[in-house]
Design an enzyme around this catalytic site. Structure first.
Site, PDB file in Angstrom:
ATOM      1  N   VAL A  64       0.902 -12.574   3.097  1.00 46.91           N
ATOM      2  CA  VAL A  64       1.396 -13.066   1.808  1.00 46.91           C
ATOM      3  C   VAL A  64       2.433 -14.189   1.928  1.00 46.91           C
ATOM      4  CG1 VAL A  64       0.798 -11.060   0.397  1.00 46.91           C
ATOM      5  CG2 VAL A  64       2.987 -11.094   1.598  1.00 46.91           C
ATOM      6  N   TYR A 155      17.962 -10.308   6.491  1.00 44.66           N
ATOM      7  CA  TYR A 155      17.317  -9.336   5.603  1.00 44.66           C
ATOM      8  C   TYR A 155      18.097  -9.230   4.290  1.00 44.66           C
ATOM      9  CZ  TYR A 155      15.389  -4.876   3.917  1.00 44.66           C
ATOM     10  OH  TYR A 155      14.792  -3.901   3.147  1.00 44.66           O
TER      11      TYR A 155
HETATM   12  P1  NAP Z   1       7.038  -0.534   6.077  1.00 44.15           P
HETATM   13  O1  NAP Z   1       6.732   0.914   6.137  1.00 44.15           O
HETATM   14  O2  NAP Z   1       7.483  -1.240   7.303  1.00 44.15           O
HETATM   15  O3  NAP Z   1       5.774  -1.302   5.439  1.00 44.15           O
HETATM   16  C1  NAP Z   1       5.812  -2.704   5.310  1.00 44.15           C
HETATM   17  C2  NAP Z   1       4.593  -3.166   4.553  1.00 44.15           C
HETATM   18  O4  NAP Z   1       4.672  -4.613   4.458  1.00 44.15           O
HETATM   19  C3  NAP Z   1       3.299  -2.818   5.260  1.00 44.15           C
HETATM   20  O5  NAP Z   1       2.364  -2.381   4.303  1.00 44.15           O
HETATM   21  C4  NAP Z   1       2.862  -4.150   5.877  1.00 44.15           C
HETATM   22  O6  NAP Z   1       1.461  -4.316   5.921  1.00 44.15           O
HETATM   23  C5  NAP Z   1       3.415  -5.144   4.874  1.00 44.15           C
HETATM   24  N1  NAP Z   1       3.563  -6.474   5.440  1.00 44.15           N
HETATM   25  C6  NAP Z   1       4.409  -6.902   6.425  1.00 44.15           C
HETATM   26  N2  NAP Z   1       4.229  -8.219   6.663  1.00 44.15           N
HETATM   27  C7  NAP Z   1       3.256  -8.644   5.802  1.00 44.15           C
HETATM   28  C8  NAP Z   1       2.654  -9.895   5.541  1.00 44.15           C
HETATM   29  N3  NAP Z   1       3.011 -11.010   6.208  1.00 44.15           N
HETATM   30  N4  NAP Z   1       1.691  -9.966   4.578  1.00 44.15           N
HETATM   31  C9  NAP Z   1       1.320  -8.848   3.883  1.00 44.15           C
HETATM   32  N5  NAP Z   1       1.862  -7.639   4.087  1.00 44.15           N
HETATM   33  C10 NAP Z   1       2.832  -7.543   5.034  1.00 44.15           C
HETATM   34  O7  NAP Z   1       8.190  -0.828   4.993  1.00 44.15           O
HETATM   35  P2  NAP Z   1       8.696   0.056   3.756  1.00 44.15           P
HETATM   36  O8  NAP Z   1       9.851   0.833   4.197  1.00 44.15           O
HETATM   37  O9  NAP Z   1       7.552   0.720   3.096  1.00 44.15           O
HETATM   38  O10 NAP Z   1       9.258  -1.124   2.832  1.00 44.15           O
HETATM   39  C11 NAP Z   1       8.585  -1.624   1.691  1.00 44.15           C
HETATM   40  C12 NAP Z   1       9.539  -2.521   0.935  1.00 44.15           C
HETATM   41  O11 NAP Z   1      10.698  -1.771   0.559  1.00 44.15           O
HETATM   42  C13 NAP Z   1      10.055  -3.691   1.752  1.00 44.15           C
HETATM   43  O12 NAP Z   1      10.183  -4.834   0.929  1.00 44.15           O
HETATM   44  C14 NAP Z   1      11.413  -3.232   2.219  1.00 44.15           C
HETATM   45  O13 NAP Z   1      12.289  -4.301   2.501  1.00 44.15           O
HETATM   46  C15 NAP Z   1      11.856  -2.449   0.998  1.00 44.15           C
HETATM   47  N6  NAP Z   1      12.914  -1.477   1.299  1.00 44.15           N
HETATM   48  C16 NAP Z   1      12.701  -0.444   2.151  1.00 44.15           C
HETATM   49  C17 NAP Z   1      13.725   0.455   2.402  1.00 44.15           C
HETATM   50  C18 NAP Z   1      13.568   1.628   3.322  1.00 44.15           C
HETATM   51  O14 NAP Z   1      14.573   2.323   3.533  1.00 44.15           O
HETATM   52  N7  NAP Z   1      12.411   1.902   3.847  1.00 44.15           N
HETATM   53  C19 NAP Z   1      14.979   0.265   1.788  1.00 44.15           C
HETATM   54  C20 NAP Z   1      15.154  -0.804   0.936  1.00 44.15           C
HETATM   55  C21 NAP Z   1      14.110  -1.674   0.679  1.00 44.15           C
HETATM   56  P3  NAP Z   1       0.572  -4.198   7.285  1.00 44.15           P
HETATM   57  O15 NAP Z   1       1.040  -2.985   8.010  1.00 44.15           O
HETATM   58  O16 NAP Z   1      -0.803  -4.092   6.751  1.00 44.15           O
HETATM   59  O17 NAP Z   1       0.782  -5.474   8.046  1.00 44.15           O
END
Ligand code: NAP
Length: 247
Positions: A64, A155
């Site tokens: 993306v 970040y």
């Molecule tokens: P995650 O488990 O690491 O999953 C990340 C997702 O992003 C995966 O589905 C991955 O897809 C996708 N992704 C990464 N690079 C991409 C790219 N270039 N194009 C398309 N898709 C891409 O992360 P998460 O914890 O679920 O986080 C989801 C969101 O919540 C993020 O924006 C993160 O910053 C935010 N967030 C998370 C937390 C937390 O504590 N976990 C806290 C605050 C905010 P693939 O695996 O298919 O590549």
């Protein structure tokens, strides 16, 4: 029956996967964007379609942060599921490094994946949303975009930028019938946080008033609320889902 269509970026795993499941359960057709986790996304779509009451899920590969791949992703979604009326910009990457150790390339990658991607997806979605005078955009930011995280300047800055983009979008698009909101998760149990050291995890846990990590489903429920009719007059807001951590 006509089902509204949602596109969820980074829907293959973690928070994105929970959002996909929640929206599908609520009757959306869902385009599940993935980049590297093809098996996860394809299996998720198959599992949802198996028990569907009529709505459909499809998995679509796109980096993306790449404009032409985003354009094709929206064309494919429209062809198979119809016009996107709900865009959830969830994709994100993180990295822990000292301010002085972060390279220019790492800074650029962080901003390309975390925020340029949202601009590219919004730009694609907005053509139809503006034409239809209807649409909802929900951006996944982070509490670290509000309070700043040590050793995560790229970040935190990208997540703060998402809040600025959300408020700008809300002001510019409100009269077009489009709402733009953000969700700011705290410390959520996904692969992203599993990668942290035990010391970092314990420090984070110790600063959560509710005393536990959040689940991806906790975040998905907040997204579903903002996507629903009950949130029809809410725009430009940042909804914290963090167990009180950002207070
Ligand atoms: P995650 O488990 O690491 O999953 C990340 C997702 O992003 C995966 O589905 C991955 O897809 C996708 N992704 C990464 N690079 C991409 C790219 N270039 N194009 C398309 N898709 C891409 O992360 P998460 O914890 O679920 O986080 C989801 C969101 O919540 C993020 O924006 C993160 O910053 C935010 N967030 C998370 C937390 C937390 O504590 N976990 C806290 C605050 C905010 P693939 O695996 O298919 O590549």
């Amino acid at each position: 029956m006509i089902y509204p269509t949602a596109l969820v970026t980074g829907g293959s795993r973690g928070i994105g996967k929970a959002i996909v499941q929640q929206l599908f359960e609520q009757g959306y057709n869902v385009a599940i964007n993935y980049f590297r986790s093809e098996t996860c996304a394809v299996e998720l779509a198959a599992a949802l379609n198996k028990h569907s009451l009529g709505n459909k899920a499809i998995a679509i590969c796109a980096d993306v942060s790449n404009a032409s791949q985003v354009e094709i992703m929206f064309e494919e979604t429209k062809k198979h599921l119809g016009t996107v009326s709900l865009l959830v910009n969830n994709t994100g990457i993180s990295q822990q490094k000292l301010f002085t150790d972060i390279t220019e390339a790492e800074w650029d990658t962080m901003f390309a994946v975390n925020i340029k991607s949202m601009f590219l997806c919004c730009r694609q979605a907005l053509t139809d949303m503006i034409h239809n005078k209807n649409g909802k955009i929900i951006n996944i930011s982070s509490m670290w975009g509000q309070v700043g995280a040590s050793c995560e300047v790229h970040y935190s800055a990208s997540k703060a930028g998402i809040i600025g983009m959300t408020k700008t979008g809300a002001k510019e698009l409100g009269k077009r019938g489009i709402t733009v909101n953000a969700v700011a998760p705290g410390f959520i149990d996904t692969d992203m946080t599993a990668a942290l050291t035990e010391t970092a995890k314990n420090a984070a846990l110790g600063s959560i008033p509710m005393g536990r990590m959040g689940t991806p489903e906790n975040v998905a429920k907040a997204v579903a609320f903002l996507a629903g009719e009950d949130a029809g007059y809410i725009t430009g807001q940042v909804l914290a889902v963090d167990g009180g951590m950002s207070m």
